[in-house]
Design a protein around this motif. Structure first.
Motif, short mmCIF file in Angstrom:
data_model
loop_
_atom_site.label_atom_id
_atom_site.label_comp_id
_atom_site.label_asym_id
_atom_site.label_seq_id
_atom_site.Cartn_x
_atom_site.Cartn_y
_atom_site.Cartn_z
N GLY A 1 -3.74 -9.60 9.09
CA GLY A 1 -2.35 -9.19 9.29
C GLY A 1 -1.76 -8.37 8.16
N ASN A 2 -2.35 -8.45 6.99
CA ASN A 2 -1.77 -7.80 5.82
C ASN A 2 -2.45 -6.50 5.44
N PHE A 3 -3.14 -5.86 6.37
CA PHE A 3 -3.90 -4.66 6.00
C PHE A 3 -3.25 -3.41 6.57
N PRO A 4 -3.01 -2.38 5.84
CA PRO A 4 -3.06 -2.34 4.38
C PRO A 4 -1.90 -3.13 3.81
N TYR A 5 -2.03 -3.57 2.60
CA TYR A 5 -1.09 -4.52 2.02
C TYR A 5 0.20 -3.82 1.57
N VAL A 6 1.32 -4.39 1.98
CA VAL A 6 2.69 -3.87 1.77
C VAL A 6 2.88 -2.55 2.53
N PHE A 7 1.98 -1.60 2.35
CA PHE A 7 2.11 -0.32 3.05
C PHE A 7 1.84 -0.51 4.54
N ARG A 8 2.49 0.25 5.37
CA ARG A 8 2.25 0.16 6.81
C ARG A 8 2.43 1.55 7.43
N PRO A 9 1.34 2.32 7.44
CA PRO A 9 1.45 3.66 8.04
C PRO A 9 1.84 3.56 9.51
N LYS A 10 2.29 4.68 10.06
CA LYS A 10 2.77 4.65 11.45
C LYS A 10 1.62 4.39 12.42
N ASN A 11 0.42 4.74 12.02
CA ASN A 11 -0.74 4.53 12.89
C ASN A 11 -1.78 3.72 12.13
N TRP A 12 -2.19 2.64 12.73
CA TRP A 12 -3.24 1.86 12.07
C TRP A 12 -4.12 1.17 13.09
N ARG A 13 -5.35 1.02 12.68
CA ARG A 13 -6.29 0.23 13.48
C ARG A 13 -7.06 -0.61 12.48
N ARG A 14 -7.20 -1.87 12.77
CA ARG A 14 -7.88 -2.74 11.79
C ARG A 14 -8.65 -3.82 12.52
#
Lengths: 349, 743
Positions: free
Chosen positions: B327-340
Motif C-alpha cells: 500500500g505504501n509504494f512509492p512511499y509518500v509520493f503518489r504519481p497519478k498513474n501507478w501499477r504495483r
C-alpha cells in the motif's frame, strides 16, 4: 556452560601442573574476553579452567638487558598502551587503540588477543575449525573468510589483530610446559599454523603448554605502522589488515617486513612484497605496487573477492603510514576541502 | 462542578510542558538500581534454558532426555515444540525455534541439561534466498501479496471488449513512451532483527490460582489475556508487571510461547520460574523486520515530475511468507498513474513482527531511491526533484509542510554549499562525499488510556496507569502533565505505572503512548482540580472559574493575597482522598491530541572508494509532532531513531547460511551494529510553525526511524555516482557496485 573446576595458581609451576593432569580437558583463563563466550556457547567444554592472572611473574612489562620488552600473559591491552617501555612500538599501539572497546582494553590481555580463537561463524556455531573439511565455508557464507592460504581445508582467518604488527617487530613468545621446567622461546610467527586435520588447532601449543610472555626486541630506527580496514568504529573484526616495519636510509627502503591480517588462517607474511619494497623510495606508486604483490597469490572464495582489494589497500596504506604519509582514506580529518597535496618526495628528508 | 473543558496551557504559561525535563528514573537506570525483568530473581526460583532447534527446516522425530534428567540440579524437562513419545514428528521452520525447556536450580545446570538432550531430526530442504525471486519461484516458495493499478481519469476506462490487463499494460507502456525520462532500477533492504538489549522473557510464579508475572513487555495492560487464553484461566487471574524494559521496538506485545511454557513449568514444579532468552535466541526468535526487494520503472516529465510508476517487489517475513505491505509504494509520493505488485517469499525463518514504523522504513528505502536515481539521470539536484514531486503525494494537504521541512533541512545540512551532481564531487584521495534525502509520514494517534488520580487530604498526589515506559520517558511525561496541571513541582507527584492491576492503558505500539498518557493524565488532573477549585471557591468566597493552580498554591487570578497553599486546599477534601479515574478511548475527538506528521531527513556521507567504507558526516532530522511535551526526551527519541537508521543502512543484516538456512550471525560479536563513532554529527530540528501547538500531542516513536535509510543510500549514490542497490551498504556491496559500474 558446562560445570568446571576452577584453579588459581600463583606460580608458573603450579599452573603447568594444574594444566597437565591426565584425563582432564583444561583451558587457560587470563582476561576471559574470548574464553568465557566460547564456554557459554559450549564450543569450549573444559573440565578445569586455570586462571593464570594471579601469577606475579606474568603481571609485568619489563625490559631485559638486551633492551627487549617482556609482556607477561596477565598484562592487559590497556596496560600495554600506558606503559613507557612500549612507546617504541607505535604500530602495535595503533591496533590496540583500534580495538575501541574500553572493556576489551581493560580486561583483555595481549597474549590472549594473540591466541583469540577464530571468529569464523561456523567454528563458533560448533562445527569445528575446518567445518566439514572446508565444505561449509565453501558452500556457505564466506564473506569474511580467507583469500590466502585457503587451499587446504582451513578457510577461517586468524583472529588476532596484534599478531601482524608484533611479527613485523620480530616478537617471540615464551612457552612453558607440558613438562615441569620445560620452556621454549619461539618466533611469534611460528606460533601459528594452518590446521590440516580436525585434531589440529590454529596454533602449535600442546595440551599443558601455555604462553607466558611475548618478547619484543628493541626496534632501532625502523618505521612501523599498521592499517586495518574497519567497517565502523566498534571493536568488530576488521575486514583486512596489514602491518609494516621498514628501515629507510637516505630515502630508500633497506629492509622491510610486511604481515597481513584477516586474510588467511595464519597471520600472512608477505615476503615477496617486502622484498619488492627494498631498494625503493616509499611513494604512492611503490606502496600500491607492494600492495598488489602482497595479494598476488590470493584465491577468493565465492563471496569474498572484495577482500583482495581491501588487503591490497591495507598494505599500501600501512606502507604510506609507516613512512609518515597521509593514507588518503577516511582517516584524513574531515571536512574534506580540496587541498593541494605536496609531492611525496618533499617529505623524505 | 462546572463541566471541565480539556485543554493545554498556553505556551507562555507552561512551566514544564514543552520544556527540557530530565527523566525521573534516569539516575536509577544509569546506576543499575532500576530493576528490569532480567534483574528480578524470586526466592526458590528455578532457571529455565531451552534447546533451540539447530536446523532451519526439519522434523523433530524424538527427544531423549534421560541424560539431562540425571544432571544433578535438573528439576524438570518440558517439551515445547517437540513430540511426546509416540506422537507424530513436529515440523520446525526456523533456526532457533525452542524445542525443549530444562528447568534447573541454576542457569549453568539448566544449560548443561540442555547440552545433554538427544534429539533426532529429519532434515528437510531449507530455503532462505529471499532476494532471489527466480529461485523462490522455482522452489514454489512464493505467495501473491497484493497489488493494484490506478490510472489518471483522463486516460479513461477499458472498453467492454478490451481485456482489462492487456488494456492496462498498453496504457502503462504508452505513459512510459510519453515520458521524457525513464528510470529502471532495483533496490533492496535486508531483514534485520530487533536486537533488544534485554531479551524477551519473564520471571513468574503462581500464588494459588493466580499467576504473577514480571514480563518484559510493551503491553502491560493486555499481556494478561495472552497468558489467560493459553493457560485456560481468566485474565483477572493474571497480574503482569513491568517497571522497566530494555528495548522492544514492536516485538514485545505478547507472552510468547516461552512465557506460556514458563507458566506451565511453574505450575508443574510449584516453584517460581525465570525464563529469558539467550542472546542468540533473542536474535533468532525475539523479532525481525521483513526484507524488501524491488524492480521499479518510473517515467517522468521534462520537469522531473514522476507521471507513471510501475513496480514489483518481494521479500520475506519468514515462513508465513508475506512481504512489505504494497500500500505504501512509492512511499509518500503518489504519481497519478501507478501499477504495483507484491510477492511474498516463504523462507525458513521465524515470522517477523512489528518493528518501529512497520513497513515504512523499507518502503521508503526501496522507492525514494528510485526518485533519487531520476535526479541522477536528469543530472538535476535531488532536492529540486523531491520538491517538484510534492505535487503528487498521498496526502496532498501535507505538501507545503514537506516543502518547508525540506527547506529547513537543506539549510541545516548546508545543501547548497555541499551539493554536486551525482558522482561529480571533488575527490580527496579515494574519498568522495555526497548528500541524500528521504521523507516520511506517520499517524501517531493517541491510544486508549485510563488514569486513576488520588489527591490525599495531606496534599499527597499519586496516579495509577497501566502504561509502560519503554525508556522513552513516559513516566516523566505522566508526572509533568500532573505537576503542570496541579501547579506543583514535579517531585510532588508520585506516578505509578507498569502493572496490569492499574487502570487500563494501551500497548506502546504505533507511536501512541505519549498521546495516550497525556490524554488520561491531563483529563484526570483537570477533573480533580475542578473539584478542588469548588471547595476552595466556597472557602474563599470567589467563583471557581477565577481560580488557578500555580507555584504550589491555589489563588484567585489577579488577587495574589487571596490564595491558599496546595496543602491547605487539600485539607478541605475531608477524610477520604479525592479520586478521579479518567477514561480516554482511542479515536475520541479531543483537543488534547491528534495525528499525522510529516518529516524529512538528510544525510551527508563520505565514501572511501578504495575500501567501500561509508562514514556519516552529518544527519539532519526535521520533524513535526504537534505539541512538544518534553523537549529533551523528544530530542533523544529522534537521536535514537537516527542511530537506528544508520544501523540498518550501513551495518545490520540477518545472515542466513545459503545451504543450511542457519542464522549464522546471531551473536553481538557478528551481528554488526554502529558505535558512537559511526554516527557523525546528528542534528534534530522540531518543526513548530505557529499552528503546530494547537494540534495537541502526536506520537513520535516511529516517524524519525523511517527515512534515514533512504537518505543515506541516496547520499552514497550522490557521492559515488553509483547506486548501491541493497541496504545495508557494506564495504563489500559498495565495492561490488563500483566494480560493476566500471564494467
Amino acid at each position: 556452560m558446562k560445570n568446571f573446576e576452577y584453579a588459581q595458581p600463583t606460580t608458573e609451576d603450579e599452573a603447568v601442573a594444574l594444566l597437565t593432569e591426565p584425563k582432564k580437558d583444561t583451558a587457560v583463563l587470563a582476561g576471559g574476553t574470548d574464553l568465557v563466550g566460547l564456554m557459554k556457547r559450549m564450543v569450549v567444554t573444559a573440565d578445569r579452567v586455570v586462571n593464570i592472572s594471579e601469577i606475579k611473574s606474568l603481571q609485568q612489562v619489563e625490559r631485559d638487558d638486551n633492551g627487549s620488552v617482556w609482556i607477561g600473559a596477565a598484562v592487559c591491552l590497556g596496560d600495554f598502551l600506558d606503559n613507557r617501555h612500549t612507546d617504541q612500538y607505535p604500530s602495535t599501539k595503533q591496533v590496540i587503540q583500534g580495538i575501541s572497546s574500553i572493556q576489551l582494553q581493560s580486561q583483555g590481555t595481549l597474549v590472549g588477543e594473540l591466541l583469540r580463537r577464530p571468529n569464523c561463524w561456523y567454528f563458533r556455531e560448533g562445527h569445528g575449525l575446518l567445518a566439514d573439511s572446508g565444505r561449509m565455508v565453501n558452500e556457505g557464507d564466506n564473506r569474511y573468510h580467507a583469500i590466502l592460504g585457503n587451499r587446504g581445508p582451513a578457510r577461517f582467518v586468524n583472529a588476532s589483530r596484534l599478531a601482524p604488527s608484533l611479527i613485523t617487530l620480530g616478537a617471540q613468545v615464551r612457552i612453558i610446559g607440558p613438562e615441569k621446567d620445560e620452556e621454549q622461546i619461539l618466533e611469534l610467527a611460528d606460533l601459528y599454523r594452518t590446521p590440516a586435520a580436525d585434531s589440529e588447532l590454529e596454533n602449535v601449543l600442546q595440551p599443558g603448554q601455555f604462553v607466558t610472555h611475548v618478547i619484543i626486541p628493541t626496534h632501532g630506527d625502523r618505521l612501523t605502522a599498521a592499517y586495518e580496514v574497519r567497517q565502523g568504529e566498534g571493536p568488530d573484526q576488521p575486514l583486512a589488515a596489514a602491518a609494516v616495519s621498514i628501515d629507510v636510509v637516505a630515502g630508500t627502503v633497506q629492509n622491510a617486513s610486511i604481515v597481513l591480517g584477516q586474510v588467511a588462517p595464519t597471520p600472512w607474511i608477505a615476503r615477496e612484497a617486502a622484498q619488492l619494497l627494498c631498494g625503493k623510495e616509499v611513494t604512492e606508486e611503490s606502496a600500491a605496487m607492494v600492495g598488489h604483490q602482497a595479494v598476488s597469490g590470493a584465491m577468493p572464495l565465492s563471496q569474498n573477492e572484495y577482500k583482495i582489494q581491501l588487503a591490497q589497500v591495507a598494505v599500501k596504506r600501512a606502507v604510506l603510514k609507516a613512512a609518515g604519509y597521509d593514507t588518503g582514506g577516511l582517516d584524513t580529518p574531515m571536512p574534506l576541502e580540496p587541498t593541494v597535496s605536496p609531492s611525496l618526495e618533499t617529505h623524505i628528508a | 462542578m462546572a463541566e471541565v473543558t480539556y485543554n493545554w496551557p498556553e505556551n507562555h504559561k507552561a512551566r514544564l510542558i514543552g520544556k527540557r525535563v530530565s527523566r525521573l528514573d534516569g539516575m536509577e537506570k544509569s546506576t543499575g538500581a532500576a530493576k528490569y525483568t532480567y534483574d528480578i530473581n524470586l526466592p526458590k526460583q528455578l532457571v529455565v534454558r531451552a534447546l533451540g532447534c539447530p536446523h532451519a527446516h526439519c522434523r523433530v522425530i524424538s527427544v531423549d532426555a534421560s541424560a539431562t534428567e540425571k544432571v544433578p540440579g535438573v528439576v524438570l524437562v518440558h517439551l515445547i515444540k517437540a513430540p511426546k513419545p509416540g506422537d507424530e514428528p513436529v515440523e520446525i521452520r526456523a533456526d532457533g525455534t525452542l524445542l525443549v525447556a530444562v528447568a534447573a536450580e541454576t542457569e549453568a545446570i539448566a544449560a548443561e541439561g540442555v547440552s545433554k538432550l538427544k534429539v533426532k531430526y529429519e532434515l528437510l530442504e531449507s530455503f532462505v534466498a529471499d532476494h532471489d525471486l527466480q529461485a523462490a519461484e522455482a522452489k514454489k516458495r512464493t505467495k501473491k501479496a497484493g497489488g493494484g493499478i490506478e490510472l489518471d481519469e483522463a486516460i479513461g476506462e477499458p472498453g467492454d471488449d478490451d481485456d482489462e490487463e492487456e488494456w492496462e499494460e498498453q496504457k502503462v507502456q504508452q505513459l512510459f513512451a510519453q515520458s521524457k525520462y525513464v528510470v529502471e532500477g532495483n533496490y533492496g533492504i535486508d531483514t534485520i532483527t530487533h536486537c533488544c538489549l534485554e531479551p524477551h522473557g519473564s520471571t513468574l510464579h503462581w500464588d494459588g490460582d493466580r499467576l504473577k508475572v514480571n514480563h518484559s513487555t510493551q503491553n502491560v495492560s493486555r499481556t494478561d489475556d495472552g497468558y489467560a487464553d493459553a493457560l485456560k484461566i481468566s485474565a483477572d487471574e493474571v497480574d503482569v508487571h513491568c517497571e522497566y524494559i530494555g528495548g522492544g521496538f514492536g516485538s514485545k506485545f505478547k507472552p510468547d510461547y516461552w512465557g506460556i511454557a514458563a507458566a506451565e513449568i511453574a505450575k508443574q514444579t510449584g516453584r517460581p520460574i525465570k525464563f529469558l532468552l539467550t542472546r542468540d535466541q533473542e536474535l533468532k526468535i525475539g523479532g525481525n523486520r521483513p526484507s524488501g526487494f524491488i524492480d521499479v520503472k518510473l517515467g517522468a516529465d521534462e520537469n522531473g515530475v514522476v507521471q507513471v510508476w510501475d513496480s514489483h517487489h518481494w521479500g520475506t517475513s519468514g515462513f508465513n511468507g508475506s512481504t512489505v505491505s504494497v500500500g505504501n509504494f512509492p512511499y509518500v509520493f503518489r504519481p497519478k498513474n501507478w501499477r504495483r505488485r507484491a510477492t511474498g517469499i516463504i523462507t525458513d525463518n521465524e515470522p517477523s513482527v512489528a518493528w518501529r514504523a512497520p513497513n515504512h522504513p523499507q518502503a521508503c528505502a526501496i522507492t525514494q531511491t528510485a526518485y533519487d536515481d531520476l535526479a541522477a539521470k536528469m543530472q538535476a539536484d535531488s532536492l529540486d526533484i523531491f520538491l517538484r514531486n510534492l505535487e503528487n503525494i498521498d496526502s496532498p494537504e501535507k505538501s507545503l509542510v514537506y516543502a518547508e521541512q525540506l527547506r529547513i533541512g537543506a539549510d541545516l545540512i548546508d545543501w547548497r554549499k555541499h551539493w554536486h551532481l551525482h558522482g561529480k564531487g571533488k575527490r580527496r584521495g579515494s574519498v568522495v562525499e555526497g548528500l541524500g534525502i528521504g521523507i516520511h509520514k506517520w499517524g501517531g494517534t493517541a491510544n486508549s488510556s485510563n488514569c486513576l488520580l488520588k489527591i490525599h487530604p495531606d496534599g499527597g498526589v499519586e496516579s495509577y496507569c497501566g502504561t509502560q515506559d519503554l525508556g522513552t520517558g513516559t513516566r516523566t511525561i505522566c508526572a509533568m502533565v500532573l505537576a503542570e496541571t496541579l501547579g506543583l513541582p514535579i517531585e510532588a507527584v508520585k506516578v505509578n505505572i507498569g502493572s496490569s492491576t492499574y487502570p487500563f492503558s494501551g500497548a506502546s505500539g504505533g507511536s501512541t503512548t505519549v498521546g495516550a498518557v497525556s490524554e488520561s493524565h491531563r483529563r484526570a488532573a483537570q477533573e480533580v482540580l475542578a473539584q478542588l477549585f469548588d471547595l476552595v471557591a466556597k472557602r474563599l468566597e470567589v467563583p471557581a472559574e477565577k481560580l488557578e493552580a500555580s507555584n504550589g498554591n491555589i489563588s484567585v487570578v489577579g488577587y495574589s493575597d487571596k490564595s491558599m497553599s496546595w496543602k491547605q486546599a487539600c485539607s478541605l477534601i475531608g477524610i477520604q482522598p479525592l479520586e478521579v479515574t479518567s477514561i480516554y478511548k482511542r479515536g475520541d475527538d479531543s483537543p488534547l491530541s491528534s495525528s499525522n506528521v510529516a518529516g524529512c531527513q538528510m544525510a551527508r556521507v563520505a565514501v572511501d572508494t578504495d575500501t567501500g567504507v561509508v562514514k556519516i558526516i552529518k544527519m539532519v532530522a526535521v520533524q513535526d509532532m504537534g505539541l512538544v511535551m518534553n523537549r529533551k526526551t523528544a530530542e533523544s527519541q529522534i537521536y535514537g531513531a537516527l542511530i537506528m537508521s544508520i544501523a540498518a543502512a550501513l551495518f545490520e543484516q540477518r545472515i542466513n547460511d545459503p545451504k543450511t538456512g542457519a542464522f549464522i550471525n546471531s551473536e553481538l560479536d557478528s551481528y554488526r551494529l554502529p558505535r558512537l563513532g559511526d554516527t557523525g554529527e546528528l542534528v534534530v530540528h522540531f518543526h513548530e510553525p505557529e499552528n503546530e501547538r494547537a494540534r495537541g500531542v502526536i506520537g513520535l516513536g516511529e516517524p524519525p526511524a523511517i527515512s534515514g535509510g533512504a537518505a543515506i543510500a541516496n547520499a552514497v549514490c550522490n557521492a559515488t555516482g553509483v547506486r548501491v542497490p541493497t541496504l545495508p551498504l557494506t564495504p563489500k556491496r559498495v565495492l561490488d557496485a563500483l566494480r560493476t559500474a566500471k564494467g
